[in-house]
Write a protein that holds these residues in place. Structure first.
Motif, PDB file in Angstrom:
ATOM      1  N   GLY A   1      42.175  49.409  45.851  1.00 33.33           N
ATOM      2  CA  GLY A   1      42.184  49.319  44.397  1.00 33.33           C
ATOM      3  C   GLY A   1      40.861  48.782  43.896  1.00 33.33           C
ATOM      4  O   GLY A   1      39.972  48.436  44.683  1.00 33.33           O
ATOM      5  N   GLU A   2      40.766  48.738  42.579  1.00 35.11           N
ATOM      6  CA  GLU A   2      39.526  48.261  41.968  1.00 35.11           C
ATOM      7  C   GLU A   2      39.510  46.737  41.988  1.00 35.11           C
ATOM      8  O   GLU A   2      40.437  46.103  41.469  1.00 35.11           O
ATOM      9  CB  GLU A   2      39.420  48.804  40.543  1.00 35.11           C
ATOM     10  CG  GLU A   2      39.236  50.326  40.529  1.00 35.11           C
ATOM     11  CD  GLU A   2      39.755  50.984  39.254  1.00 35.11           C
ATOM     12  OE1 GLU A   2      40.016  50.262  38.275  1.00 35.11           O
ATOM     13  OE2 GLU A   2      39.909  52.225  39.256  1.00 35.11           O
ATOM     14  N   ASP A   3      38.504  46.152  42.626  1.00 34.88           N
ATOM     15  CA  ASP A   3      38.338  44.694  42.676  1.00 34.88           C
ATOM     16  C   ASP A   3      39.445  43.959  43.411  1.00 34.88           C
ATOM     17  O   ASP A   3      39.673  42.781  43.181  1.00 34.88           O
ATOM     18  CB  ASP A   3      38.203  44.100  41.252  1.00 34.88           C
ATOM     19  CG  ASP A   3      36.943  44.590  40.566  1.00 34.88           C
ATOM     20  OD1 ASP A   3      35.947  44.821  41.277  1.00 34.88           O
ATOM     21  OD2 ASP A   3      36.966  44.750  39.328  1.00 34.88           O
TER      22      ASP A   3
ATOM     23  N   ASP B   1      37.980  47.733  48.467  1.00 34.46           N
ATOM     24  CA  ASP B   1      37.504  47.829  47.086  1.00 34.46           C
ATOM     25  C   ASP B   1      37.123  49.285  46.813  1.00 34.46           C
ATOM     26  O   ASP B   1      36.186  49.817  47.410  1.00 34.46           O
ATOM     27  CB  ASP B   1      36.290  46.916  46.884  1.00 34.46           C
ATOM     28  CG  ASP B   1      36.715  45.483  46.564  1.00 34.46           C
ATOM     29  OD1 ASP B   1      37.718  45.312  45.838  1.00 34.46           O
ATOM     30  OD2 ASP B   1      36.060  44.564  47.065  1.00 34.46           O
ATOM     31  N   ALA B   2      37.838  49.901  45.929  1.00 35.22           N
ATOM     32  CA  ALA B   2      37.630  51.323  45.664  1.00 35.22           C
ATOM     33  C   ALA B   2      36.656  51.496  44.500  1.00 35.22           C
ATOM     34  O   ALA B   2      36.508  50.595  43.667  1.00 35.22           O
ATOM     35  CB  ALA B   2      38.957  51.974  45.311  1.00 35.22           C
ATOM     36  N   PRO B   3      36.004  52.656  44.454  1.00 38.50           N
ATOM     37  CA  PRO B   3      35.227  52.960  43.260  1.00 38.50           C
ATOM     38  C   PRO B   3      36.149  53.087  42.048  1.00 38.50           C
ATOM     39  O   PRO B   3      37.365  53.171  42.173  1.00 38.50           O
ATOM     40  CB  PRO B   3      34.563  54.292  43.593  1.00 38.50           C
ATOM     41  CG  PRO B   3      35.356  54.864  44.692  1.00 38.50           C
ATOM     42  CD  PRO B   3      35.985  53.727  45.438  1.00 38.50           C
ATOM     43  N   LEU B   4      35.520  53.147  40.881  1.00 39.84           N
ATOM     44  CA  LEU B   4      36.303  53.162  39.640  1.00 39.84           C
ATOM     45  C   LEU B   4      36.892  54.556  39.443  1.00 39.84           C
ATOM     46  O   LEU B   4      36.503  55.293  38.552  1.00 39.84           O
ATOM     47  CB  LEU B   4      35.367  52.803  38.480  1.00 39.84           C
ATOM     48  CG  LEU B   4      36.009  52.255  37.224  1.00 39.84           C
ATOM     49  CD1 LEU B   4      36.681  50.934  37.482  1.00 39.84           C
ATOM     50  CD2 LEU B   4      34.955  52.090  36.141  1.00 39.84           C
ATOM     51  N   SER B   5      37.822  54.915  40.306  1.00 38.81           N
ATOM     52  CA  SER B   5      38.407  56.253  40.233  1.00 38.81           C
ATOM     53  C   SER B   5      39.844  56.213  40.717  1.00 38.81           C
ATOM     54  O   SER B   5      40.117  56.186  41.917  1.00 38.81           O
ATOM     55  CB  SER B   5      37.583  57.238  41.076  1.00 38.81           C
ATOM     56  OG  SER B   5      38.290  58.453  41.204  1.00 38.81           O
ATOM     57  N   GLU B   6      40.775  56.205  39.771  1.00 37.89           N
ATOM     58  CA  GLU B   6      42.190  56.203  40.132  1.00 37.89           C
ATOM     59  C   GLU B   6      42.553  57.490  40.870  1.00 37.89           C
ATOM     60  O   GLU B   6      43.430  57.507  41.729  1.00 37.89           O
ATOM     61  CB  GLU B   6      43.061  56.044  38.882  1.00 37.89           C
ATOM     62  CG  GLU B   6      43.041  54.662  38.268  1.00 37.89           C
ATOM     63  CD  GLU B   6      41.755  54.336  37.511  1.00 37.89           C
ATOM     64  OE1 GLU B   6      41.010  55.288  37.160  1.00 37.89           O
ATOM     65  OE2 GLU B   6      41.485  53.159  37.275  1.00 37.89           O
TER      66      GLU B   6
ATOM     67  N   ILE C   1      41.632  56.863  44.395  1.00 33.67           N
ATOM     68  CA  ILE C   1      42.518  55.868  45.019  1.00 33.67           C
ATOM     69  C   ILE C   1      43.842  56.511  45.423  1.00 33.67           C
ATOM     70  O   ILE C   1      44.272  56.432  46.574  1.00 33.67           O
ATOM     71  CB  ILE C   1      42.751  54.684  44.051  1.00 33.67           C
ATOM     72  CG1 ILE C   1      41.436  53.912  43.823  1.00 33.67           C
ATOM     73  CG2 ILE C   1      43.824  53.753  44.592  1.00 33.67           C
ATOM     74  CD1 ILE C   1      41.488  52.902  42.683  1.00 33.67           C
TER      75      ILE C   1
ATOM     76  N   GLN D   1      44.418  48.925  38.221  1.00 39.02           N
ATOM     77  CA  GLN D   1      44.093  47.644  37.593  1.00 39.02           C
ATOM     78  C   GLN D   1      45.021  47.380  36.394  1.00 39.02           C
ATOM     79  O   GLN D   1      45.488  46.283  36.181  1.00 39.02           O
ATOM     80  CB  GLN D   1      42.636  47.626  37.165  1.00 39.02           C
ATOM     81  CG  GLN D   1      42.119  46.218  36.992  1.00 39.02           C
ATOM     82  CD  GLN D   1      40.603  46.191  37.028  1.00 39.02           C
ATOM     83  OE1 GLN D   1      39.958  46.762  36.146  1.00 39.02           O
ATOM     84  NE2 GLN D   1      40.039  45.546  38.041  1.00 39.02           N
TER      85      GLN D   1
END
Lengths: 480, 324
Positions: free
Chosen positions: B28-30, B55-60, B63, B82
């Motif tokens: 997930g993000e952060d 920690d994933a990039p900002l891409s649901e 994910i 998030q």
């Protein structure tokens, strides 16, 4: 199907706009019997048509709520179909008079109460003519009628009806305990009887004190609590008593309808009958030829009646009054012909007059097909309400049994009715090629025109019959 | 038994499964270094390593897509959105692939998607929604909405071990506000079993998530007026405990369905329709729904208060039913 589990009510169907009630003539299934969706469940009879009512669902006929011979208002619950696989409640208690039932009863009796008044209004010469002439509308709700001076107690009734809504759970508890909801004091909104109210009522033992309907399905002799107030027969006419050697049977709804209509027609029109002899020899020959051709191609019989009907439609064009009607102080004529045909039912014990609409658009084949179709559907009880309404001229054909003359009664509010009789071979004086008289064997048919002398005089009727005869005797095949 | 917050209970459940089953990983993000936007996974990366707390990039989309592939290969991923609102980006992977894979090819897709949802703290239109009904509508997905700390833990463990994609809606407003006893040991709460939150005789109130507490307050207020309210906490919407609802309605004959999601097409509609279909002859009043109006969630605190069903709204609805 996942949608099982709920019982389905069968209600008296609305057989046409003007029909407000129907009589149950026969239950085709008995309680406890299985039935498929759309399978015929019962036969009903209304002012307009007799028909079979298909089952709205598959399952078991759990309960019959209106017996054969009962006349009930349209929309009245008459039976319950339990879902497939459901236990049949052998001892289902008779439905107590719920609020809805009571309401229906009021409406039904209200409609009947207004019947005669409405009818008078309709026939009063001063009344502006309502658009579709519907003498049978007497039994219908007063909606279609012009504002009658005596539009009685409807408002009072409405006021009372609004008072109490019976919720599903209260209705169920009332049914289970044979409680008349009306006798329970309501504490809900607007005096509504709540679940708590009815449970309290039952617990307090008041329910026992109330005149509960009988628990079993034994013949109900207690007149105090009829299970279906809505089903109460309309008129309190006492059943006739049978004397020695007599048998008494109730009059069917159709019989009553015919009786009323015949009497009313004779009271309305000034009936006069003129007769004419028509040489059908040419038609007979043509029939023989067409019979084979049509049987192979169309499966329909070129009857004498079809020829007569075709000729009638053409002739009516020249005699609009005979295809017309007296409405109030006016004479109504039309640019179309809706041709009624009297069809016997039930071995001559019933009669219905289905209509071939816009007969002026039909050639001989179309006419033959149209007549065959409505006659068949009349016998199969498949007529729709529209099939028996709006006729402008009627043909009756009692000649099938060999009769050669008759004086039919006009189907109101039409102006005339044509009777056709047996085609018989008779010695007939004809002119031979040299202009000499000779006696020949000809196929002759008598026809009568019974007309309302208020509108149609003898001379007009005579001309009509003359022209009709001419059309038939000199049948022009090329125009078909 | 220790008293824990709703948030700690989620964290405990997650840790329990991470420790127990090596196939379980978090993405997930952060969620890693930062410990998650709400600190649910604080300390997880230190404990389980960066390969299991990713920690994933900002891409649901990435994910959930990654989780779907990993699940099909035998892993037990737990994704964190998030905010539940962001799940719309992952719709295609969830609805088109994950929800149908088992049906189409027989491959289990054991994903858990954690969805911090709900409003009540001026999060505005993108950080406050309750999109549970959209997913309860999709065959192949399971939808979970815990209200209590104990259920939060037990339902999360059940979600992780379930062979199907499960959407786990955790209500943000409950995170630190709600504390209760939570068993230390590992346990599961089965899906499709409602929790009887409060027994009563006059009205059945069916709800889930944060609204359980709103309902509870309303019921307490009415107790003094002689109105006895039964509260059912559904706990899961797909599957949902129809039998418990019908049982309760058969007893009380009146029903109110309450949810924080907007009214039209909300899951309350399904419940109300089912009551109408299957308990019609038990009803003594129309089934009532109380839900948010059909608008985005407002940012302004007074408007948000007007938007989210409040105790007074529920009291009024219950009274109306009682007096019907």
């Amino acid at each position: 199907m996942a949608t099982t589990g709920t019982a389905v009510d069968v209600v008296m169907p609305q057989m046409g706009v003007s029909v407000s009630e129907g009589t149950i003539t026969k239950w085709l299934k008995s309680e406890g019997e299985a039935i498929a969706a759309d399978e015929s469940l019962l036969e009903i009879s209304t002012d307009k048509v007799d028909t079979e009512v298909p089952s709205p669902a598959s399952g078991v006929l759990q309960q019959i709520l209106a017996q054969e011979g009962e006349t009930v208002a349209v929309g009245t619950k008459i039976a319950v179909i339990a879902p497939e696989g459901a236990e049949v409640e052998a001892e289902a208690p008779p439905e107590p008079p719920t609020q809805e039932a009571a309401q229906e009863a009021e409406e039904a009796s209200g409609a009947e109460g207004e019947g005669p008044a409405a009818e008078k209004t309709e026939e009063a010469p001063a009344a502006p003519a309502p658009a579709p002439p519907e003498p049978e509308a007497a039994a219908a709700p007063a909606a279609a009628e012009p504002p009658a001076p005596a539009a009685p107690t409807a408002d009072d009734d409405n006021g009372r009806r609004e008072a109490k809504f019976v919720s599903p759970v209260v209705a169920r508890i009332a049914a289970e305990h044979n409680v008349d909801v009306a006798s329970v004091e309501g504490t809900g909104r607007g005096g509504r009887v709540t679940k708590k109210d009815i449970l309290g009522y039952i617990e307090s033992g008041q329910a026992q004190a109330a005149p509960a309907p009988p628990e079993t399905e034994a013949p109900q002799e207690a007149p105090a609590a009829p299970p279906q107030p809505a089903a109460a027969p309309p008129a309190p006419a006492a059943p006739a008593q049978a004397q020695e050697g007599e048998t008494v049977e109730p009059m069917s709804a159709m019989r009553k309808g015919i009786a009323e209509h015949m009497r009313r027609s004779l009271d309305t029109s000034a009936h006069v009958t003129s007769s004419i002899e028509v040489d059908m020899t040419k038609i007979a020959a043509l029939r023989q030829r067409l019979k084979k051709e049509w049987a192979g191609s169309y499966g329909v019989n070129p009857t004498f009646l079809a020829f007569v009907a075709r000729a009638v439609v053409d002739t009516l064009k020249d005699y609009p009054w005979i295809n017309g009607e007296i409405r109030g102080d006016s004479i109504v004529t039309r640019n179309y012909v809706n041709l009624g045909f009297a069809v016997e039912l039930a071995d001559g014990k019933g009669l219905i007059v289905p209509v071939v609409r816009n007969a002026e658009t039909l050639n001989l084949l179309g006419m033959a097909k149209g007549i065959a179709d409505i006659a068949q559907r009349a016998r199969d009880k498949q007529l729709l309400p529209d099939d028996v309404q709006g006729g402008t001229f009627t043909i009756t054909n009692p000649g099938g049994y060999g009769t050669f003359h008759g004086t039919p009664v006009i189907s109101q509010p039409q102006a005339a009715i044509l009777g056709t009789y047996a085609v018989v071979k008779r010695p007939w004086v004809v002119e031979d090629e040299d202009g000499q008289d000779a006696i020949a064997i000809r196929s002759m048919m008598n026809m009568t025109l019974t007309y309302d002398h208020r509108l149609v005089d003898g001379a007009l009727a005579g001309r009509f019959l003359r022209d009709l005869r001419e059309r038939l005797q000199s049948w022009d095949e090329s125009t078909e | 038994m220790a008293v824990k917050t709703y948030l700690q209970a989620i964290s405990d459940g997650l840790r329990s499964e991470m420790q127990r089953d090596k196939r379980v990983f978090i993405i997930g993000e952060d969620v890693g270094v930062y410990g998650g936007a709400f600190k649910v996974t604080q300390g997880f990366q230190e404990e389980f390593g960066a390969w299991r707390v990713i920690d994933a990039p900002l891409s649901e989309t990435a994910i959930v897509g990654g989780c779907t592939g990993a699940a099909m290969m035998g892993m037990r991923p737990v994704a964190e959105m998030q905010f539940a609102d962001f799940i719309s980006c992952a719709w295609d992977h969830l609805v088109t692939v994950a929800a149908k894979q088992r049906y189409r090819a027989g491959t289990p897709v054991p994903i858990t998607v954690r969805l911090p949802s709900g409003g009540g703290f001026s999060g505005g239109p993108f950080h406050s929604q309750n999109p549970e009904s959209s997913f309860a509508h999709i065959p192949g997905l399971k939808v979970v909405c815990p209200a209590t700390p104990a259920d939060a833990k037990g339902l999360l463990i059940e979600a992780i071990q379930d062979p199907n994609p499960v959407l786990y809606f955790e209500h943000k407003h409950l995170y630190r506000r709600i504390k209760d006893e939570v068993p230390e040991e590992r346990y599961t709460v089965p899906f499709g079993e409602a929790r009887m939150h409060r027994e009563g005789d006059d009205i059945s109130l069916v709800t889930w998530g944060a609204m359980v507490y709103t309902a509870d307050e309303a019921a307490q207020k009415l107790e003094g007026e002689g109105i006895s309210v039964e509260i059912l906490d559904l706990r899961t919407l797909a599957p949902w405990d129809k039998e418990a609802v019908l049982r309760s309605v058969e007893k009380t004959s009146k029903a109110l369905v309450l949810h924080e999601d907007t009214l039209t097409g909300g899951f309350g509609a399904e419940i109300a329709a089912t009551i109408g279909e299957e308990a019609f002859e038990s009803l003594d009043a129309p089934v009532r729904r109380i839900a948010a109006p059909d608008t985005p969630v407002p940012f302004s605190p007074p408007l948000e208060k007007a938007f989210i069903p409040q105790v007074e709204d529920v009291v009024a609805g219950l009274k109306e039913l009682a007096e019907y």
